[in-house]
Motif scaffolding. Structure first.
Motif, PDB file in Angstrom:
ATOM      1  N   GLY A  10       6.802 -23.615   5.502  1.00 47.58           N
ATOM      2  CA  GLY A  10       7.819 -23.505   4.458  1.00 47.58           C
ATOM      3  C   GLY A  10       8.452 -24.829   4.084  1.00 47.58           C
ATOM      4  N   ARG A  36      -7.922 -18.992   5.120  1.00 49.67           N
ATOM      5  CA  ARG A  36      -7.698 -17.745   4.363  1.00 49.67           C
ATOM      6  C   ARG A  36      -8.913 -17.412   3.499  1.00 49.67           C
ATOM      7  NH1 ARG A  36      -2.388 -19.529   4.874  1.00 49.67           N
ATOM      8  NH2 ARG A  36      -2.578 -21.034   3.201  1.00 49.67           N
ATOM      9  N   GLY A  56       0.558 -15.874  13.990  1.00 51.14           N
ATOM     10  CA  GLY A  56       1.285 -17.145  13.817  1.00 51.14           C
ATOM     11  C   GLY A  56       0.863 -18.234  14.781  1.00 51.14           C
ATOM     12  N   VAL A  59      -5.289 -21.739  15.266  1.00 51.97           N
ATOM     13  CA  VAL A  59      -6.697 -21.488  15.579  1.00 51.97           C
ATOM     14  C   VAL A  59      -7.234 -22.717  16.323  1.00 51.97           C
ATOM     15  CG1 VAL A  59      -6.887 -20.045  13.511  1.00 51.97           C
ATOM     16  CG2 VAL A  59      -7.736 -22.358  13.451  1.00 51.97           C
ATOM     17  N   VAL A  64     -11.013 -25.973  13.030  1.00 45.23           N
ATOM     18  CA  VAL A  64     -10.395 -26.692  11.898  1.00 45.23           C
ATOM     19  C   VAL A  64     -10.985 -28.093  11.723  1.00 45.23           C
ATOM     20  CG1 VAL A  64      -8.235 -25.400  11.738  1.00 45.23           C
ATOM     21  CG2 VAL A  64      -8.355 -27.333  13.254  1.00 45.23           C
ATOM     22  N   GLY A  85      -1.323 -29.526   6.313  1.00 49.59           N
ATOM     23  CA  GLY A  85      -1.425 -28.604   7.454  1.00 49.59           C
ATOM     24  C   GLY A  85      -2.483 -29.023   8.454  1.00 49.59           C
ATOM     25  N   ARG A  88      -2.694 -30.697  13.281  1.00 44.85           N
ATOM     26  CA  ARG A  88      -1.570 -29.953  13.864  1.00 44.85           C
ATOM     27  C   ARG A  88      -1.501 -30.117  15.370  1.00 44.85           C
ATOM     28  NH1 ARG A  88      -1.241 -25.894   9.356  1.00 44.85           N
ATOM     29  NH2 ARG A  88       0.585 -24.637   9.773  1.00 44.85           N
ATOM     30  N   GLN A  92      -6.527 -32.942  17.070  1.00 43.42           N
ATOM     31  CA  GLN A  92      -6.919 -32.992  15.644  1.00 43.42           C
ATOM     32  C   GLN A  92      -6.612 -34.365  15.050  1.00 43.42           C
ATOM     33  OE1 GLN A  92      -5.320 -29.634  13.380  1.00 43.42           O
ATOM     34  NE2 GLN A  92      -5.796 -28.210  15.043  1.00 43.42           N
ATOM     35  N   ARG A 123      13.060 -19.451   2.888  1.00 42.71           N
ATOM     36  CA  ARG A 123      11.951 -19.672   1.939  1.00 42.71           C
ATOM     37  C   ARG A 123      10.783 -18.721   2.219  1.00 42.71           C
ATOM     38  NH1 ARG A 123      11.148 -26.219   1.421  1.00 42.71           N
ATOM     39  NH2 ARG A 123      13.197 -26.708   0.541  1.00 42.71           N
ATOM     40  N   ARG A 127       9.551 -15.774  -0.054  1.00 46.23           N
ATOM     41  CA  ARG A 127       8.194 -15.753  -0.634  1.00 46.23           C
ATOM     42  C   ARG A 127       7.544 -14.388  -0.370  1.00 46.23           C
ATOM     43  NH1 ARG A 127       3.951 -20.291   1.155  1.00 46.23           N
ATOM     44  NH2 ARG A 127       4.115 -19.303   3.192  1.00 46.23           N
ATOM     45  N   ARG A 139       1.608 -12.512   2.406  1.00 48.43           N
ATOM     46  CA  ARG A 139       0.752 -13.144   3.411  1.00 48.43           C
ATOM     47  C   ARG A 139       1.027 -12.468   4.749  1.00 48.43           C
ATOM     48  NH1 ARG A 139       0.825 -19.744   3.596  1.00 48.43           N
ATOM     49  NH2 ARG A 139       1.062 -19.437   5.826  1.00 48.43           N
ATOM     50  N   THR A 179      15.390 -30.382  -4.650  1.00 47.16           N
ATOM     51  CA  THR A 179      14.541 -29.552  -5.506  1.00 47.16           C
ATOM     52  C   THR A 179      13.099 -30.043  -5.353  1.00 47.16           C
ATOM     53  OG1 THR A 179      14.686 -31.064  -7.384  1.00 47.16           O
ATOM     54  CG2 THR A 179      16.410 -29.363  -7.225  1.00 47.16           C
ATOM     55  N   MET A 180      12.160 -29.228  -5.804  1.00 44.62           N
ATOM     56  CA  MET A 180      10.743 -29.618  -5.691  1.00 44.62           C
ATOM     57  C   MET A 180      10.494 -30.960  -6.386  1.00 44.62           C
ATOM     58  SD  MET A 180       8.947 -25.959  -6.327  1.00 44.62           S
ATOM     59  CE  MET A 180       9.558 -24.502  -5.492  1.00 44.62           C
ATOM     60  N   VAL A 183      11.916 -33.871  -4.259  1.00 47.23           N
ATOM     61  CA  VAL A 183      11.025 -34.164  -3.129  1.00 47.23           C
ATOM     62  C   VAL A 183       9.802 -34.932  -3.642  1.00 47.23           C
ATOM     63  CG1 VAL A 183       9.640 -33.157  -1.268  1.00 47.23           C
ATOM     64  CG2 VAL A 183      11.818 -32.090  -1.900  1.00 47.23           C
TER      65      VAL A 183
HETATM   66  P1  AP5 Z   1      -0.728 -22.928   6.576  1.00 42.95           P
HETATM   67  O1  AP5 Z   1      -1.333 -22.238   5.445  1.00 42.95           O
HETATM   68  O2  AP5 Z   1      -0.885 -24.384   6.718  1.00 42.95           O
HETATM   69  O3  AP5 Z   1       0.798 -22.473   6.622  1.00 42.95           O
HETATM   70  P2  AP5 Z   1       2.158 -23.191   7.093  1.00 42.95           P
HETATM   71  O4  AP5 Z   1       2.067 -24.512   7.710  1.00 42.95           O
HETATM   72  O5  AP5 Z   1       2.851 -22.159   7.892  1.00 42.95           O
HETATM   73  O6  AP5 Z   1       2.804 -23.532   5.761  1.00 42.95           O
HETATM   74  P3  AP5 Z   1       3.179 -22.692   4.493  1.00 42.95           P
HETATM   75  O7  AP5 Z   1       2.019 -22.589   3.596  1.00 42.95           O
HETATM   76  O8  AP5 Z   1       3.868 -21.415   4.830  1.00 42.95           O
HETATM   77  O9  AP5 Z   1       4.315 -23.653   3.964  1.00 42.95           O
HETATM   78  P4  AP5 Z   1       4.259 -25.050   3.218  1.00 42.95           P
HETATM   79  O10 AP5 Z   1       4.880 -26.110   4.056  1.00 42.95           O
HETATM   80  O11 AP5 Z   1       2.899 -25.332   2.649  1.00 42.95           O
HETATM   81  O12 AP5 Z   1       5.283 -24.724   2.087  1.00 42.95           O
HETATM   82  P5  AP5 Z   1       5.005 -24.176   0.607  1.00 42.95           P
HETATM   83  O13 AP5 Z   1       4.790 -25.290  -0.324  1.00 42.95           O
HETATM   84  O14 AP5 Z   1       3.971 -23.092   0.691  1.00 42.95           O
HETATM   85  O15 AP5 Z   1      -1.257 -22.305   7.954  1.00 42.95           O
HETATM   86  C1  AP5 Z   1      -1.330 -20.900   8.147  1.00 42.95           C
HETATM   87  C2  AP5 Z   1      -1.987 -20.605   9.485  1.00 42.95           C
HETATM   88  O16 AP5 Z   1      -3.341 -21.098   9.473  1.00 42.95           O
HETATM   89  C3  AP5 Z   1      -1.360 -21.273  10.714  1.00 42.95           C
HETATM   90  O17 AP5 Z   1      -0.260 -20.543  11.223  1.00 42.95           O
HETATM   91  C4  AP5 Z   1      -2.547 -21.277  11.681  1.00 42.95           C
HETATM   92  O18 AP5 Z   1      -2.784 -19.989  12.209  1.00 42.95           O
HETATM   93  C5  AP5 Z   1      -3.707 -21.613  10.756  1.00 42.95           C
HETATM   94  N1  AP5 Z   1      -3.913 -23.072  10.608  1.00 42.95           N
HETATM   95  C6  AP5 Z   1      -3.821 -23.801   9.468  1.00 42.95           C
HETATM   96  N2  AP5 Z   1      -4.098 -25.092   9.696  1.00 42.95           N
HETATM   97  C7  AP5 Z   1      -4.362 -25.185  11.019  1.00 42.95           C
HETATM   98  C8  AP5 Z   1      -4.679 -26.285  11.873  1.00 42.95           C
HETATM   99  N3  AP5 Z   1      -4.774 -27.551  11.378  1.00 42.95           N
HETATM  100  N4  AP5 Z   1      -4.872 -26.025  13.189  1.00 42.95           N
HETATM  101  C9  AP5 Z   1      -4.795 -24.780  13.689  1.00 42.95           C
HETATM  102  N5  AP5 Z   1      -4.483 -23.693  12.943  1.00 42.95           N
HETATM  103  C10 AP5 Z   1      -4.258 -23.895  11.608  1.00 42.95           C
HETATM  104  O19 AP5 Z   1       6.435 -23.550   0.277  1.00 42.95           O
HETATM  105  C11 AP5 Z   1       6.926 -22.409   0.965  1.00 42.95           C
HETATM  106  C12 AP5 Z   1       7.877 -21.663   0.028  1.00 42.95           C
HETATM  107  O20 AP5 Z   1       9.005 -22.492  -0.228  1.00 42.95           O
HETATM  108  C13 AP5 Z   1       7.265 -21.318  -1.345  1.00 42.95           C
HETATM  109  O21 AP5 Z   1       7.746 -20.092  -1.769  1.00 42.95           O
HETATM  110  C14 AP5 Z   1       7.760 -22.456  -2.247  1.00 42.95           C
HETATM  111  O22 AP5 Z   1       7.837 -22.062  -3.575  1.00 42.95           O
HETATM  112  C15 AP5 Z   1       9.117 -22.760  -1.641  1.00 42.95           C
HETATM  113  N6  AP5 Z   1       9.502 -24.166  -1.770  1.00 42.95           N
HETATM  114  C16 AP5 Z   1       8.726 -25.269  -1.543  1.00 42.95           C
HETATM  115  N7  AP5 Z   1       9.423 -26.405  -1.757  1.00 42.95           N
HETATM  116  C17 AP5 Z   1      10.678 -26.002  -2.102  1.00 42.95           C
HETATM  117  C18 AP5 Z   1      11.861 -26.731  -2.455  1.00 42.95           C
HETATM  118  N8  AP5 Z   1      11.916 -28.060  -2.457  1.00 42.95           N
HETATM  119  N9  AP5 Z   1      12.961 -26.003  -2.760  1.00 42.95           N
HETATM  120  C19 AP5 Z   1      12.951 -24.629  -2.742  1.00 42.95           C
HETATM  121  N10 AP5 Z   1      11.834 -23.893  -2.426  1.00 42.95           N
HETATM  122  C20 AP5 Z   1      10.737 -24.584  -2.119  1.00 42.95           C
END
Ligand code: AP5
Length: 193
Positions: A10, A36, A56, A59, A64, A85, A88, A92, A123, A127, A139, A179-180, A183
């Motif tokens: 997030g 995904r 959560g 993997v 990866v 991402g 992690r 890696q 957030r 979402r 999701r 804000t987006m 950032v």
């Molecule tokens: P992944 O898909 O990478 O999910 P995550 O890290 O949990 O990140 P998110 O996609 O939820 O958040 P984000 O930081 O990208 O924020 P976003 O822009 O979407 O990983 C999912 C799973 O896959 C992991 O748990 C694991 O199981 C596996 N995995 C993936 N990579 C791996 C690896 N390398 N090794 C091992 N396992 C792995 O924004 C989130 C929300 O906030 C949106 O609604 C957006 O509109 C909002 N938002 C964004 N910026 C702002 C802002 N500035 N102000 C207000 N709202 C905002």
């Protein structure tokens, strides 16, 4: 220009990666999106990782790193890679260093998006609610229980990378609470410096 976007679930990694793709012809390599897609297409690997992702947890490094290797080897003409991402874990990060060396490339910046937990939860749960309202499903890992595990995985397994990249002189931090567009401006200032 090759960069890593680091930050908890997030933090805005995917959102900012997309802006860089649109504005700088960079290529987004999101391991979450790749995993995904593997699930949706029903590959053996996709089936293997589904339960781990939904809970959560991370993997395996092997899976990866394999995904990233395939994408890097595909080559192409573009403005550089955005690792979203990935990495992690320290394993890696080591693998990425080695892959970049193999390709005759290097990392320019590891950018940490700093956002506190309270906002992250808002957030992600926001979402999920929007996705349910728009299409009936969210999701599978966007729920309070899995989010707790995702945050724990971040602090335990991924946050050590901050020290790793700091020691290499590559770490930059950005206030992820603006804000987006704010950032995005902070990130642009780092890339253009
Ligand atoms: P992944 O898909 O990478 O999910 P995550 O890290 O949990 O990140 P998110 O996609 O939820 O958040 P984000 O930081 O990208 O924020 P976003 O822009 O979407 O990983 C999912 C799973 O896959 C992991 O748990 C694991 O199981 C596996 N995995 C993936 N990579 C791996 C690896 N390398 N090794 C091992 N396992 C792995 O924004 C989130 C929300 O906030 C949106 O609604 C957006 O509109 C909002 N938002 C964004 N910026 C702002 C802002 N500035 N102000 C207000 N709202 C905002």
């Amino acid at each position: 220009m090759n960069i890593i976007l680091l930050g908890p679930p997030g933090a805005g990694k995917g959102t900012q990666a997309q802006k860089l793709v649109d504005g700088r012809n960079m290529v987004q390599l999101s391991t979450g999106d790749m995993l995904r897609a593997a699930r949706t297409s029903g590959t053996e690997m996709g089936k293997t990782v589904a339960a781990v992702m939904d809970a959560g947890n991370l993997v395996t490094d092997e899976i990866v790193i394999g995904l990233i290797r395939e994408q890097l080897e595909a080559g192409g003409d573009h403005g550089g890679f955005i690792f979203d991402g990935f990495p992690r874990t320290l394993a890696q990060a080591d693998a990425l260093d080695a892959l970049l060396v193999e390709m005759g490339q290097s990392l320019d910046h590891a950018i940490e998006l700093k956002v506190n937990d309270e906002i992250l939860v808002d957030r992600i749960i926001g979402r999920a609610a929007e996705a349910v309202a728009a299409g009936g499903t969210a999701r599978p890992d966007d729920n309070e229980e899995s989010l707790k595990t995702r945050l724990m995985a971040y602090y335990k397994q991924t946050s050590p990378l901050l020290g790793y990249y700091y020691a290499k002189g590559d770490l930059k931090d950005v206030n992820g609470l603006g804000t987006m567009d704010q950032v995005a401006s902070e990130i642009a200032a780092i890339l253009d410096a």
